[in-house]
Design an enzyme around this catalytic site. Structure first.
Site, mmCIF file in Angstrom:
data_model
loop_
_atom_site.group_PDB
_atom_site.id
_atom_site.type_symbol
_atom_site.label_atom_id
_atom_site.label_comp_id
_atom_site.label_asym_id
_atom_site.label_seq_id
_atom_site.Cartn_x
_atom_site.Cartn_y
_atom_site.Cartn_z
ATOM 1 N N TYR A 51 71.988 71.181 35.025
ATOM 2 C CA TYR A 51 72.866 70.216 35.674
ATOM 3 C C TYR A 51 72.372 68.814 35.355
ATOM 4 C CZ TYR A 51 75.344 67.659 39.374
ATOM 5 O OH TYR A 51 76.138 66.782 40.072
ATOM 6 N N LYS A 107 65.891 61.168 42.331
ATOM 7 C CA LYS A 107 65.270 61.869 43.460
ATOM 8 C C LYS A 107 63.922 61.264 43.895
ATOM 9 C CE LYS A 107 68.403 65.643 42.957
ATOM 10 N NZ LYS A 107 68.963 66.412 41.870
ATOM 11 N N ASP A 129 65.944 65.570 31.119
ATOM 12 C CA ASP A 129 66.470 65.215 32.432
ATOM 13 C C ASP A 129 65.430 65.640 33.462
ATOM 14 O OD1 ASP A 129 67.649 64.944 34.869
ATOM 15 O OD2 ASP A 129 69.598 65.757 34.259
HETATM 16 C C1 LIG Z 1 70.287 66.033 41.109
HETATM 17 C C2 LIG Z 1 70.290 66.036 39.640
HETATM 18 C C3 LIG Z 1 71.064 65.112 38.891
HETATM 19 C C4 LIG Z 1 72.047 64.195 39.540
HETATM 20 O O1 LIG Z 1 71.454 63.268 40.398
HETATM 21 P P1 LIG Z 1 72.349 62.563 41.528
HETATM 22 O O2 LIG Z 1 71.424 61.554 42.130
HETATM 23 O O3 LIG Z 1 72.760 63.649 42.460
HETATM 24 O O4 LIG Z 1 73.503 61.940 40.849
HETATM 25 C C5 LIG Z 1 70.910 65.089 37.522
HETATM 26 N N1 LIG Z 1 70.070 65.914 36.896
HETATM 27 C C6 LIG Z 1 69.325 66.808 37.564
HETATM 28 C C7 LIG Z 1 68.377 67.677 36.825
HETATM 29 C C8 LIG Z 1 69.437 66.918 38.954
HETATM 30 O O5 LIG Z 1 68.739 67.851 39.611
#
Ligand SMILES: *Cc1c(COP(=O)(O)O)cnc(C)c1O
Length: 439
Positions: A145, A261, A233
């Site tokens: 994701y 995060k 990511d």
């Molecule tokens: C949570 C997440 C995102 C998106 O971050 P948001 O702050 O919710 O937009 C992107 N990449 C990874 C791996 C994530 O876990």
């Protein structure tokens, strides 16, 4: 059973004025049944819901809170920053300090630009990669994701490399026409049409799926061979697996990183960064446009800095050790109960519990026996389809332990989750699994 009357009332009202009653679909209880608990406050490892029930919280804002809720250093930093003004539209010292703190910890990351979410970070990193290489195509992996921007909303459900079909209604086919979805843990064939490969170096959005030996190294080699950029990511793994995140953990250095995060300390933040020569394509120096009114927000940078200052190699090591030993015990407890109950899936295969661990993260799969560790999205789906997670989730919540309300999420023990909390979780789990399997 805990009284959740007030949460039920709030959810009913929420459904009138908020689509589906939640502001992010992961918070909904669609896949586990019932309605969400509304949180009134949190402290350390715990939250209290609107009815006053205390919950031991493994959600921790899906990884945004690594110190636990309402950590005094974060509360103080945010309060002090707010008193000085919440946003200016001119640069502030906090942005410099947070960027310095990130670059100092992540080897090879020369510069970062701050944004307001992980979605923006990944979307912007892709734009930079396309601008830098002059190519359009991107490769992502099924089950990873990267936020909800159009071009990255492909491949939640595809186990084979396919030229992108949109996974979400409302995403036009053209928006994902240049998105190739490949199976996780297999190095895809690349060619010189590929701008970048984006990957969760440790996948944490299909349960917890670590990279197999050679996968990340193979991606690095494959990208270099065709002049594509490698993007990690690390919105979950950054400053979570350790000070150096997944690149420090694996020793594989990407060209670009996405963060979020943890670096916001619970406020809305993201960042993307990497090699200075790559980032030089960004406006105002270069031709790739990217912007944000609240980017580098003073409250968010203050919170993020406070968090990074509280963490060191020792704190990560201690938490990771606690979690590793807990996870091994949890797996034993769950497997004991599964064996006793003789639970099988709809094809007659006995079920086993798998509790993978990477650093302080742990996952939870109830998988058909003999399928081995989960290595890709297909394995994650097979586990989710056994349906045990939902029943276990409900039985844990009824006993005051909050896991994420969906089988594709990981658990986020915080620095505030000490031995007593983990031991308590084990005790609760042994009752909960028996209950879940009896139901
Ligand atoms: C949570 C997440 C995102 C998106 O971050 P948001 O702050 O919710 O937009 C992107 N990449 C990874 C791996 C994530 O876990």
């Amino acid at each position: 059973m805990a009284d959740r009357t007030r949460s039920a009332e709030l959810f009913e009202r929420a459904c009138q004025v908020i689509p589906g009653g939640v502001n992010s679909p992961v918070r909904s209880f669609r896949s586990v049944g019932g309605h969400p608990y509304f949180v009134a406050r949190g402290e350390g490892a715990y939250v209290w819901d609107a009815d006053g029930n205390r919950l031991l919280d493994f959600v921790q804002s899906y990884g945004a809170s690594i110190l636990g809720h309402a950590h005094p250093a974060v509360v103080r930093a945010v309060g002090d920053a707010a008193a000085r003004g919440t946003t200016f539209g001119a640069p502030t010292e906090g942005e410099v300090l947070l960027a310095e703190a990130i670059c100092a910890r992540v080897e090879g990351c020369d510069q970062v630009r701050l944004v307001s979410s992980g979605t923006e970070a990944a979307m912007s990193a892709i734009r930079v990669a396309r601008g830098f290489t002059g190519r359009s195509r991107i490769v992502k992996f099924a089950g990873c994701y990267h936020g909800h921007s159009d071009g990255l909303l492909a491949g939640g459900g595809s186990g084979v490399a396919t030229l992108g079909l949109p996974d979400s209604a409302g995403v036009p086919a053209q928006a994902v026409a240049d998105t190739v979805v490949a199976p996780y843990n297999l190095v895809p064939d690349l060619d010189d049409r590929v701008a970048c490969v984006i990957v969760e170096a440790v996948a944490a959005n299909m349960g917890l799926v670590p990279p197999v030996d050679g996968f990340l190294e193979g991606l690095r080699v494959a990208c270099d061979a065709v002049g594509a950029l490698l993007v990690f990511d690390e919105v979950i793994t950054g400053f979570r697996l350790g000070e150096g995140g997944a690149s420090g953990w694996s020793g594989v250095r990407p060209d670009l990183w996405c963060f979020g995060k943890v670096i916001g300390g619970g406020l809305p933040v993201g960042a993307f960064g990497g090699r200075a020569d790559v980032l030089s394509v960004l406006a105002p120096s270069g031709a790739v446009y990217q912007a944000g009114t609240l980017s580098g927000n003073p409250l968010a940078t203050a919170a993020g800095l406070a968090v990074l200052h509280e963490l060191d190699t020792g704190s990560y090591a201690a938490l990771s050790a606690r979690v590793a030993s807990f996870a091994a015990s949890l797996q034993d407890v769950l497997n004991g109960a599964l064996a006793t109950a003789g639970r099988v899936d709809d094809r007659g295969r006995p079920l086993v519990a798998l509790v993978p661990v990477v650093g302080p993260l742990f996952g939870l799969f109830f998988a058909p026996m003999g399928s081995g560790p989960v290595r890709d999205y297909g394995g994650a789906v097979a586990s989710a389809d056994t349906g045990v997670y939902a029943a276990f989730f409900r039985a844990m919540l009824a006993r005051g332990v909050a896991l994420a309300p969906g089988p594709y999420e990981v658990a986020f023990p915080s620095m505030a989750h000490g031995e007593p909390e983990l031991e308590h979780t084990l005790d609760v789990a042994s009752e909960a699994i028996a209950d879940a399997l009896a139901g």
